[in-house]
Write a protein that holds these residues in place. Sequence first.
Motif, mmCIF file in Angstrom:
data_model
loop_
_atom_site.group_PDB
_atom_site.id
_atom_site.type_symbol
_atom_site.label_atom_id
_atom_site.label_comp_id
_atom_site.label_asym_id
_atom_site.label_seq_id
_atom_site.Cartn_x
_atom_site.Cartn_y
_atom_site.Cartn_z
ATOM 1 N N ARG A 80 5.151 0.487 -2.757
ATOM 2 C CA ARG A 80 4.862 -0.745 -2.009
ATOM 3 C C ARG A 80 3.900 -0.548 -0.841
ATOM 4 N N TYR A 81 3.515 0.720 -0.575
ATOM 5 C CA TYR A 81 2.642 0.941 0.594
ATOM 6 C C TYR A 81 1.325 0.194 0.415
ATOM 7 N N GLU A 82 0.762 0.310 -0.785
ATOM 8 C CA GLU A 82 -0.484 -0.407 -1.064
ATOM 9 C C GLU A 82 -0.198 -1.879 -1.335
ATOM 10 N N ASP A 83 0.867 -2.141 -2.132
ATOM 11 C CA ASP A 83 1.166 -3.525 -2.554
ATOM 12 C C ASP A 83 1.323 -4.478 -1.385
ATOM 13 N N TYR A 84 1.898 -3.997 -0.278
ATOM 14 C CA TYR A 84 2.230 -4.914 0.806
ATOM 15 C C TYR A 84 0.995 -5.498 1.497
ATOM 16 N N GLY A 85 -0.119 -4.801 1.354
ATOM 17 C CA GLY A 85 -1.395 -5.349 1.820
ATOM 18 C C GLY A 85 -1.485 -5.534 3.318
ATOM 19 N N ASP A 86 -2.227 -6.561 3.727
ATOM 20 C CA ASP A 86 -2.548 -6.747 5.141
ATOM 21 C C ASP A 86 -1.376 -7.221 5.979
ATOM 22 N N GLU A 87 -0.286 -7.622 5.326
ATOM 23 C CA GLU A 87 0.871 -8.067 6.120
ATOM 24 C C GLU A 87 1.564 -6.898 6.798
ATOM 25 N N MET A 88 1.257 -5.670 6.338
ATOM 26 C CA MET A 88 1.923 -4.509 6.915
ATOM 27 C C MET A 88 1.133 -3.974 8.104
ATOM 28 N N LEU A 89 1.831 -3.768 9.208
ATOM 29 C CA LEU A 89 1.182 -3.208 10.400
ATOM 30 C C LEU A 89 1.262 -1.688 10.309
ATOM 31 N N ARG A 90 0.112 -1.066 10.120
ATOM 32 C CA ARG A 90 0.061 0.381 9.911
ATOM 33 C C ARG A 90 -0.319 1.074 11.211
ATOM 34 N N ILE A 91 0.348 2.196 11.457
ATOM 35 C CA ILE A 91 0.180 2.907 12.730
ATOM 36 C C ILE A 91 0.036 4.392 12.404
ATOM 37 N N THR A 92 -0.813 5.091 13.153
ATOM 38 C CA THR A 92 -0.901 6.543 12.976
ATOM 39 C C THR A 92 -0.407 7.201 14.257
ATOM 40 N N ASP A 93 0.503 8.178 14.128
ATOM 41 C CA ASP A 93 1.006 8.818 15.344
ATOM 42 C C ASP A 93 0.068 9.970 15.766
ATOM 43 N N ARG A 94 0.384 10.668 16.850
ATOM 44 C CA ARG A 94 -0.526 11.684 17.405
ATOM 45 C C ARG A 94 -0.745 12.867 16.472
ATOM 46 N N HIS A 95 0.212 13.036 15.509
ATOM 47 C CA HIS A 95 0.057 14.145 14.563
ATOM 48 C C HIS A 95 -0.707 13.721 13.319
ATOM 49 N N GLY A 96 -1.156 12.464 13.337
ATOM 50 C CA GLY A 96 -1.900 11.980 12.171
ATOM 51 C C GLY A 96 -0.999 11.476 11.055
ATOM 52 N N HIS A 97 0.320 11.332 11.329
ATOM 53 C CA HIS A 97 1.217 10.819 10.293
ATOM 54 C C HIS A 97 1.085 9.311 10.180
ATOM 55 N N ASP A 98 1.060 8.825 8.939
ATOM 56 C CA ASP A 98 1.006 7.375 8.720
ATOM 57 C C ASP A 98 2.391 6.786 8.900
ATOM 58 N N MET A 99 2.456 5.819 9.782
ATOM 59 C CA MET A 99 3.708 5.126 10.053
ATOM 60 C C MET A 99 3.472 3.631 9.820
ATOM 61 N N LEU A 100 4.539 2.869 9.883
ATOM 62 C CA LEU A 100 4.383 1.418 9.807
ATOM 63 C C LEU A 100 5.533 0.760 10.554
ATOM 64 N N TYR A 101 5.288 -0.456 11.001
ATOM 65 C CA TYR A 101 6.357 -1.244 11.641
ATOM 66 C C TYR A 101 7.022 -1.984 10.491
ATOM 67 N N GLY A 102 8.309 -1.711 10.273
ATOM 68 C CA GLY A 102 8.991 -2.202 9.064
ATOM 69 C C GLY A 102 8.962 -3.714 8.893
#
Length: 446
Positions: free
Chosen positions: A85-107
């Motif tokens: 679902r990472y790709e499927d969720y599209g632009d509705e998902m707020l994507r965040i990168t932390d200081r280590h470069g890890h991909d995170m998201l606001y659920g």
Amino acid sequence: MRLSRYFLPVLKETPSEAQIVSHRLMLRSGMIRQASAGIYSWLPLGFKVLKKIEAIVHEEQQRAGHIPMLMPTLQSADLWRESGRYEDYGDEMLRITDRHGHDMLYGPTNEELITDIFRNTVQSYKDLPLTLYHIQWKFRDERRPRFGVMRGREFYMKDGYNFDIDRDSAIHAYNRHMVSYLRTYERMGLKAIPMRADSGPIGGDDTHEFLVLADTGESEVFYDSAILDLQLGQRAVDFDDREQCAAIRQEWTSPYARTDETHDAALFEAEVPAERRRSSRAIEVGQIFYFGTKYSDKMGASVVTPEGTRVPVHMGSHGIGVSRLVGAIIEASHDERGIIWPEAVAPFKVGIVNLKQGDGAADAACETLYAQLQAAGLEPLYDDRSERAGAKFATMDLIGLPWRITVGPRGLKNGVVELTSRKSGATQELRPEDAVARLRDIYAGV
Ligand code: P5A
């Protein structure tokens, strides 16, 4: 609470950005302030209502046997890559990168995170059935956040997840949620109709939305008016009783009721007599899903059966729009002067209006009432400001407390105060102690 010490920034002007009545009234009554598009601060009055709604949701969830917990708002993108679902969720998902470069998201929802917890901890059929839930902030980067808290970007949701050994048990979980949701909404003074809907990005075939009829709703619905007569009321429900829960589901889902996504005009005409056919706008205040093994297959959530084989668990998820409900209740219950809170969710149970602040007798009577109401758990809001009576009444009407006690020197000469219902406007003259007793009786039944 004394109004002179409270934080209630009411607005005299109607805010121009608000298109619907609940948004206007929430801004005017000082319940919320916009922080940025679709994101709100909950000021003290709004926060109180939000917490009352949340408390009812908790009580009814736990009555149905569901277990509260709390998951974080930020999640790792890797889990969502597993489910696809990472790709499927599209632009509705707020994507965040932390200081280590890890991909995170606001659920935006928690199917992946809860499935991960489950697969790492539960191995045996003996731990099933299991339903966990939490009430937590979600973020969906809606293209058009609007109508205040009704379609926010950040919003508060109760989301629950059931884990069951097979389809039959999972369908019972679905039915149990339907019954518990009916109770939840009824307690808030709402008529929420379960309607066959579309499952969207959550997935699965079995899904119902719960809709509250309102002209300003974003959904279009079609239904048999007979469904409006159904009420759960004080019915004793055994949430472990599969037959009883299935029968209640049957009762509520037999009359035709669908959203425009699943509406079938030919079936509607065939099933429903013309005089009972209705179409309307409505607000979606909840949705339940059964999606079988969609997530457990992809993420490897399985249990060992009594026969020793490993099977993927059957799951469903269930959501209530807790922050949206604040707006939905106002849409369903207001008049031209302001909000009319149902007793169960009112921020304060009663307002005290002192008609002549500074008058010895009036002040003393208000103080006594205030103390007695507080001692009785009746949460009074005492307007002790030196405003004129008209302004005090206007504030009370705007913020919508279900009951008001008006205290003035003239009434006190006859030993009485006035008890007024916000809903009907009916006023009774009573001795102060009888007004307290009356309110105690009223709220005992809520
Ligand atoms: C069920 C729980 C889900 O997300 N996953 C976990 C499933 N369902 S749902 O229908 O997408 O959302 C559940 C309820 O949340 C409310 N809601 C919103 N409230 C305010 N602003 C929004 N942008 C918003 N989006 C969803 C709705 O009440 C919905 O029924």
